[in-house]
Enzyme design. Sequence first.
Site, mmCIF file in Angstrom:
data_model
loop_
_atom_site.group_PDB
_atom_site.id
_atom_site.type_symbol
_atom_site.label_atom_id
_atom_site.label_comp_id
_atom_site.label_asym_id
_atom_site.label_seq_id
_atom_site.Cartn_x
_atom_site.Cartn_y
_atom_site.Cartn_z
ATOM 1 N N CYS A 85 4.452 -2.134 -2.843
ATOM 2 C CA CYS A 85 4.324 -3.226 -3.824
ATOM 3 C C CYS A 85 5.468 -3.206 -4.841
ATOM 4 O O CYS A 85 5.627 -2.229 -5.584
ATOM 5 C CB CYS A 85 2.964 -3.082 -4.513
ATOM 6 S SG CYS A 85 2.756 -4.036 -6.012
ATOM 7 N N CYS A 88 4.382 -2.908 -8.512
ATOM 8 C CA CYS A 88 3.867 -1.547 -8.716
ATOM 9 C C CYS A 88 5.027 -0.584 -8.944
ATOM 10 O O CYS A 88 4.953 0.301 -9.804
ATOM 11 C CB CYS A 88 3.057 -1.087 -7.502
ATOM 12 S SG CYS A 88 1.612 -2.111 -7.142
#
Length: 163
Positions: A85, A88
Amino acid sequence: MKKITLVLVSIMIVGTSCANNKVKDNEKSEKTEMSQQQKKDNKMKTIHLTKADFLAKVANYEESPESWKYLGDKPAIIDFYADWCGPCKTIAPILEELAEEYDGQIYIYKINVDKEKELASAFGIRSIPTLLFVPMKDKPQMANGAMPKATFVQAINDILLKE
């Protein structure tokens, strides 16, 4: 609680010498470097949790599914993330910095949703990053998406460390 959640959501931004002396000096230098490294290593870092860790350190939702009872001794941020991600990856270094800056005051936990699918499912995680702000006495509050460091600091001060 709704007001705090609205404030948190509204301020979120997605984002994504001689030979002997020389040897002694080198030894002293190495010891100093090692000492500094040890101090750095002893600083709080984010803590990766498995489901078993979560049940023991954060909340045993299996034992008490109808109520939230935080088991920690300090407030916490729980980052539900995945290695692939982008957002993230953007907030990961921010969370590491915050773990050092707020060492001894809060915990910053990380849960990999790909490895801990049951845990992610139990909290209804549908998008990542999802952050759970867990104060000592109040109910936890959830936020979605990447945030700048200033927003994390404000949330820590307003939600987690408020008196």
